[in-house]
Design a protein around this motif. Structure first.
Motif, PDB file in Angstrom:
ATOM      1  N   LYS A  21      -5.326  11.172   0.928  1.00 19.55           N
ATOM      2  CA  LYS A  21      -4.333  12.034   1.563  1.00 19.55           C
ATOM      3  C   LYS A  21      -3.318  11.197   2.350  1.00 19.55           C
ATOM      4  O   LYS A  21      -2.108  11.449   2.304  1.00 19.55           O
ATOM      5  N   ALA A  22      -3.803  10.196   3.064  1.00 21.46           N
ATOM      6  CA  ALA A  22      -2.915   9.323   3.833  1.00 21.46           C
ATOM      7  C   ALA A  22      -1.995   8.529   2.908  1.00 21.46           C
ATOM      8  O   ALA A  22      -0.813   8.338   3.210  1.00 21.46           O
ATOM      9  N   LEU A  23      -2.527   8.090   1.783  1.00 21.17           N
ATOM     10  CA  LEU A  23      -1.729   7.336   0.826  1.00 21.17           C
ATOM     11  C   LEU A  23      -0.611   8.194   0.248  1.00 21.17           C
ATOM     12  O   LEU A  23       0.537   7.758   0.151  1.00 21.17           O
ATOM     13  N   ARG A  24      -0.929   9.436  -0.111  1.00 21.19           N
ATOM     14  CA  ARG A  24       0.104  10.343  -0.638  1.00 21.19           C
ATOM     15  C   ARG A  24       1.171  10.640   0.410  1.00 21.19           C
ATOM     16  O   ARG A  24       2.366  10.673   0.111  1.00 21.19           O
ATOM     17  N   ALA A  25       0.766  10.830   1.656  1.00 24.18           N
ATOM     18  CA  ALA A  25       1.720  11.094   2.732  1.00 24.18           C
ATOM     19  C   ALA A  25       2.620   9.886   2.961  1.00 24.18           C
ATOM     20  O   ALA A  25       3.831  10.021   3.152  1.00 24.18           O
ATOM     21  N   ASN A  26       2.036   8.693   2.912  1.00 23.39           N
ATOM     22  CA  ASN A  26       2.798   7.463   3.093  1.00 23.39           C
ATOM     23  C   ASN A  26       3.804   7.289   1.957  1.00 23.39           C
ATOM     24  O   ASN A  26       4.959   6.934   2.198  1.00 23.39           O
ATOM     25  N   ALA A  32      11.217   9.296   0.794  1.00 24.37           N
ATOM     26  CA  ALA A  32      12.260   9.967   1.576  1.00 24.37           C
ATOM     27  C   ALA A  32      13.149   8.936   2.267  1.00 24.37           C
ATOM     28  O   ALA A  32      14.376   9.079   2.297  1.00 24.37           O
ATOM     29  N   GLN A  33      12.549   7.877   2.792  1.00 27.63           N
ATOM     30  CA  GLN A  33      13.333   6.822   3.429  1.00 27.63           C
ATOM     31  C   GLN A  33      14.229   6.131   2.419  1.00 27.63           C
ATOM     32  O   GLN A  33      15.393   5.843   2.699  1.00 27.63           O
ATOM     33  N   ALA A  34      13.714   5.858   1.233  1.00 31.46           N
ATOM     34  CA  ALA A  34      14.505   5.191   0.194  1.00 31.46           C
ATOM     35  C   ALA A  34      15.673   6.077  -0.238  1.00 31.46           C
ATOM     36  O   ALA A  34      16.792   5.586  -0.442  1.00 31.46           O
ATOM     37  N   ARG A  35      15.417   7.384  -0.375  1.00 28.98           N
ATOM     38  CA  ARG A  35      16.507   8.305  -0.743  1.00 28.98           C
ATOM     39  C   ARG A  35      17.578   8.326   0.338  1.00 28.98           C
ATOM     40  O   ARG A  35      18.770   8.319   0.048  1.00 28.98           O
ATOM     41  N   ALA A  36      17.168   8.351   1.600  1.00 30.66           N
ATOM     42  CA  ALA A  36      18.119   8.383   2.701  1.00 30.66           C
ATOM     43  C   ALA A  36      18.947   7.099   2.724  1.00 30.66           C
ATOM     44  O   ALA A  36      20.161   7.133   2.944  1.00 30.66           O
ATOM     45  N   ARG A  37      18.302   5.962   2.493  1.00 27.67           N
ATOM     46  CA  ARG A  37      19.040   4.695   2.456  1.00 27.67           C
ATOM     47  C   ARG A  37      20.029   4.663   1.304  1.00 27.67           C
ATOM     48  O   ARG A  37      21.142   4.185   1.442  1.00 27.67           O
ATOM     49  N   ALA A  38      19.612   5.158   0.145  1.00 26.27           N
ATOM     50  CA  ALA A  38      20.490   5.159  -1.031  1.00 26.27           C
ATOM     51  C   ALA A  38      21.681   6.074  -0.784  1.00 26.27           C
ATOM     52  O   ALA A  38      22.817   5.717  -1.126  1.00 26.27           O
ATOM     53  N   ASP A  39      21.456   7.233  -0.197  1.00 25.04           N
ATOM     54  CA  ASP A  39      22.555   8.150   0.107  1.00 25.04           C
ATOM     55  C   ASP A  39      23.515   7.523   1.107  1.00 25.04           C
ATOM     56  O   ASP A  39      24.731   7.621   0.960  1.00 25.04           O
ATOM     57  N   HIS A  40      22.976   6.877   2.111  1.00 18.05           N
ATOM     58  CA  HIS A  40      23.813   6.238   3.123  1.00 18.05           C
ATOM     59  C   HIS A  40      24.609   5.082   2.517  1.00 18.05           C
ATOM     60  O   HIS A  40      25.787   4.921   2.794  1.00 18.05           O
ATOM     61  N   LYS A  41      23.952   4.312   1.672  1.00 17.31           N
ATOM     62  CA  LYS A  41      24.598   3.164   1.042  1.00 17.31           C
ATOM     63  C   LYS A  41      25.730   3.621   0.119  1.00 17.31           C
ATOM     64  O   LYS A  41      26.805   3.049   0.117  1.00 17.31           O
ATOM     65  N   GLU A  42      25.501   4.662  -0.669  1.00 17.16           N
ATOM     66  CA  GLU A  42      26.531   5.178  -1.568  1.00 17.16           C
ATOM     67  C   GLU A  42      27.716   5.711  -0.775  1.00 17.16           C
ATOM     68  O   GLU A  42      28.856   5.494  -1.135  1.00 17.16           O
ATOM     69  N   GLY A  43      27.457   6.393   0.308  1.00 17.62           N
ATOM     70  CA  GLY A  43      28.529   6.922   1.150  1.00 17.62           C
ATOM     71  C   GLY A  43      29.350   5.809   1.773  1.00 17.62           C
ATOM     72  O   GLY A  43      30.570   5.887   1.863  1.00 17.62           O
TER      73      GLY A  43
END
Length: 55
Positions: A21-26, A32-43
Motif C-alpha cells: 500500500k505504501a509503495l502504491r501511494a509513493n 503526480a510530481q512528475a506531471r506537475a514538473r512537466a506542466d510547469h516546464k512546458e509552460g
C-alpha cells in the motif's frame, strides 16, 4: 473446538500488505510530481520560446 475467528476487517494488515500500500501511494505521489514538473516546464518554455525583438 469452536474457535472464534476475527473477521478480515478486524485483523491487522500483514507487513507485505502495508508495504504494498505504501509503495502504491509513493508511486502515485511521484507520478503526480512528475506531471506537475512537466506542466510547469512546458509552460515556462512556451513563454521563452518567442523570439526576442532586437533593438
Amino acid at each position: 473446538m469452536n474457535e472464534t475467528r476475527k473477521s478480515d476487517k478486524t485483523r491487522p494488515e500483514s507487513r507485505e500488505d502495508r508495504l504494498g500500500k505504501a509503495l502504491r501511494a509513493n508511486l502515485a505521489r511521484r507520478k503526480a510530481q512528475a506531471r506537475a514538473r512537466a506542466d510547469h516546464k512546458e509552460g515556462g518554455q512556451a513563454e521563452n520560446s518567442a523570439p526576442e525583438s532586437e533593438e
